[in-house]
Design a protein around this motif. Structure first.
Motif, PDB file in Angstrom:
ATOM      1  N   GLY A  80       0.806  -1.220   0.000  1.00 29.92           N
ATOM      2  CA  GLY A  80       0.000   0.000   0.000  1.00 29.92           C
ATOM      3  C   GLY A  80       0.833   1.262   0.000  1.00 29.92           C
ATOM      4  O   GLY A  80       0.419   2.294  -0.532  1.00 29.92           O
ATOM      5  N   THR A 132     -11.188   4.485   3.994  1.00 28.67           N
ATOM      6  CA  THR A 132      -9.954   3.720   4.180  1.00 28.67           C
ATOM      7  C   THR A 132     -10.135   2.569   5.160  1.00 28.67           C
ATOM      8  O   THR A 132      -9.611   1.473   4.952  1.00 28.67           O
ATOM      9  N   PHE A 175     -12.113  -3.864  -0.414  1.00 27.07           N
ATOM     10  CA  PHE A 175     -11.139  -3.283  -1.338  1.00 27.07           C
ATOM     11  C   PHE A 175     -11.774  -2.203  -2.224  1.00 27.07           C
ATOM     12  O   PHE A 175     -11.076  -1.301  -2.696  1.00 27.07           O
ATOM     13  N   LEU A 185     -11.388   0.898  -0.288  1.00 23.90           N
ATOM     14  CA  LEU A 185     -10.016   1.392  -0.417  1.00 23.90           C
ATOM     15  C   LEU A 185      -9.844   2.198  -1.709  1.00 23.90           C
ATOM     16  O   LEU A 185      -9.201   3.252  -1.727  1.00 23.90           O
ATOM     17  N   HIS A 212      -8.946   6.158  -2.035  1.00 22.35           N
ATOM     18  CA  HIS A 212      -7.783   6.573  -2.818  1.00 22.35           C
ATOM     19  C   HIS A 212      -8.143   7.704  -3.761  1.00 22.35           C
ATOM     20  O   HIS A 212      -7.394   8.688  -3.895  1.00 22.35           O
ATOM     21  N   TRP A 220      -3.631   5.415   4.467  1.00 22.66           N
ATOM     22  CA  TRP A 220      -4.169   4.519   3.444  1.00 22.66           C
ATOM     23  C   TRP A 220      -3.491   3.155   3.472  1.00 22.66           C
ATOM     24  O   TRP A 220      -4.180   2.126   3.412  1.00 22.66           O
ATOM     25  N   ALA A 257      -5.178  -0.545   3.918  1.00 20.58           N
ATOM     26  CA  ALA A 257      -4.921  -1.683   3.033  1.00 20.58           C
ATOM     27  C   ALA A 257      -4.529  -2.915   3.850  1.00 20.58           C
ATOM     28  O   ALA A 257      -4.986  -4.039   3.584  1.00 20.58           O
TER      29      ALA A 257
END
Length: 491
Positions: free
Chosen positions: A19, A390, A419, A422, A426, A439, A443
């Motif tokens: 990550g 996150t 995911f 995530l 991002h 972040w 991950a």
């Protein structure tokens, strides 16, 4: 049990390290510089924090002399900004529309106190009686945007989410139709309430009176006389200038350009350069520009600010600055001048971080008066999206993996969402505010949840529900939503 825990920790650490390589990259003004070296130095000194900026184009007018410079990158490939690089200028266009009104009034074509219907006879709704001066000064009692119903607001919300163009499909007829539908607010009429609809209606009305399109009238009456040959209105993708800057969020996400006809007089579609806007500012300051009288302050907005036709005049301590700014999806702009010093400035940026304080500092406004750039949205919204997305997916997956009653389809959906969140964090989170090292932690958390859940997979039923098709439908729709959400914010 110990082996499972050790495996989970190893997987989480590996995901966290991966990550770090993949974590968001906040934009930052690079060392690239073009144009006048002294202005480059002055502009860099005026940028208190280079993070959140990608590139800037600057013009400074002093003693009638125009100097220009470019700083940073115009796009993701690292091409340098030059003084002639084109940027979206957004609502700076409103001063051009106000100057068109002043120009046409000076030519005797219209009078500022004419009702809208005298200039645009096809407008038949209640707004037909508002005056051209009211439209130019945000005093017509019109809303900020045209009423579009549920579908209209949904389109705008989706565009904000996906980074698209919220004004796509809006043409001149749509603006005229909006003018027919809207009823001016009598409680607000006569007071300054900022509107994008008002200047759009004004621009198209002046064009209708002249029998041409708005872009053609603007070019003939203002742009060509001032030599602003690089200033264009992009109504389609084919109209976009070559070598233009690419816009995006301060956190690094690229965004679509805005183009259209309906809101062009208010700032959707116009592109310009520091060189061109420097000519505009210099000529308006000198009083030689067509419609320069539009910058005369006529109506009061508050204790410190008055407005003319498009141009605002604001007192900052001992400085009185005539100005307008602009904001589109991925660009910010500022044009201002001070009559007392004979100085004018243009600052154009290709992220959504404001450039107004940079312009004010270059004009000589003291630090405490120049302030800081206002965020495109509330800082807490961008920060909240970054932190929540996150960790939300990983925490949810950990909770799901520990449930006694569980099936494969539910677990698979939880893994996908872990995911997907995530990915959303991002792309959508404001990482210019939130530390980016959070972040990789998220991950690792998502990977830990997946590692904890996988040993149970073979022992789980495919569907554990009294009505299997309902569970499948629910999980299927959830997975589709995750895929669409990530696709919407991916470029």
């Amino acid at each position: 049990m110990r082996r499972t825990t050790a495996t989970t920790i190893v997987v989480a650490l590996a995901a966290g390290l991966t990550g770090i390589a993949l974590m968001p990259r906040v934009t930052r003004l690079s060392a690239h510089a073009t144009g006048d070296a002294d202005l480059v130095a002055a502009a860099r000194a005026a940028v208190r924090d280079p993070s959140g900026h990608r590139g800037l184009a600057v013009a400074l007018v002093e003693n009638g002399r125009i100097r220009t410079a470019g700083l940073g990158d115009r796009d993701l490939t690292g091409g340098p900004v030059e003084p002639g690089t084109s940027f979206e200028i957004g609502s700076v266009t409103k001063v051009l529309t106000g100057m068109l009104l002043a120009d046409q009034a000076a030519a005797g074509v219209v009078h500022p106190d004419d009702p809208l219907v005298a200039t645009w006879p096809t407008v038949t709704g209640p707004a037909r009686d508002v005056t051209l001066a009211e439209l130019a000064s945000h005093r017509a009692g019109l809303p900020r945007l045209a009423p579009g119903g549920i579908l209209g607001w949904a389109r705008i919300l989706w565009s904000n989410f996906s980074g698209g163009n919220p004004y796509a499909g809006q043409d001149t007829d749509a603006t005229r139709s909006a003018a027919d539908r809207v009823t001016p607010d009598d409680d607000k009429r006569g007071e300054v309430h900022y509107s994008n609809l008002g200047p759009s209606v004004l621009g198209h009305a002046l064009a209708a009176k002249a029998g041409v399109a708005y872009a053609d009238l603007l070019r003939a009456r203002l742009l060509q006389p001032l030599g602003m040959n690089a200033t264009v209105i992009a109504t389609r993708a084919d109209d976009l200038p070559t070598g233009r800057a690419e816009g995006g969020r301060a956190a690094g996400r690229p965004l679509d350009t805005w183009s259209g006809v309906g809101y062009a007089p208010a700032g959707v579609g116009p592109w310009s350069t520091a060189e061109d806007l420097g000519r505009l500012a210099a000529a308006t300051l000198a009083g030689t520009a067509p419609g320069a009288d539009a910058a005369t302050a006529r109506f009061r907005r508050d204790a410190d600010t008055r407005i003319g036709y498009g141009w605002f005049t604001t007192r900052h301590g001992n400085h009185e600055v005539v100005w307008h700014n602009g904001a589109t999806g991925g660009f910010r702009s500022y044009v201002g001048f001070e009559r007392a010093t004979g100085r004018a400035v243009v600052v154009l940026g290709n992220t959504d971080r404001g450039v107004e304080p940079i312009g004010l500092r270059l004009l000589g406004v003291p630090e405490q008066e120049a302030g800081e750039a206002a965020a495109a949205t509330s800082v807490w919204i961008g920060a909240g999206l970054a932190v929540a997305f996150t960790f939300l997916g990983g925490l949810s997956l950990l909770g799901t993996a520990r449930r006694r009653e569980l099936d494969r389809v539910t677990l698979a959906a939880a893994v996908v969402w872990a995911f997907a969140y995530l990915g959303l964090a991002h792309r959508m989170g404001d990482w210019s505010v939130v530390p980016v090292w959070l972040w990789p932690l998220g991950a690792g958390l998502s990977a830990a949840g997946a590692a904890l859940a996988m040993p149970r997979w073979s022992a789980l039923p495919v569907v554990d529900a009294l009505v299997p098709w309902r569970r499948l439908l629910s999980v299927g729709s959830s997975l589709l939503a995750a895929v669409l959400a990530v696709a919407a914010v991916s470029d």
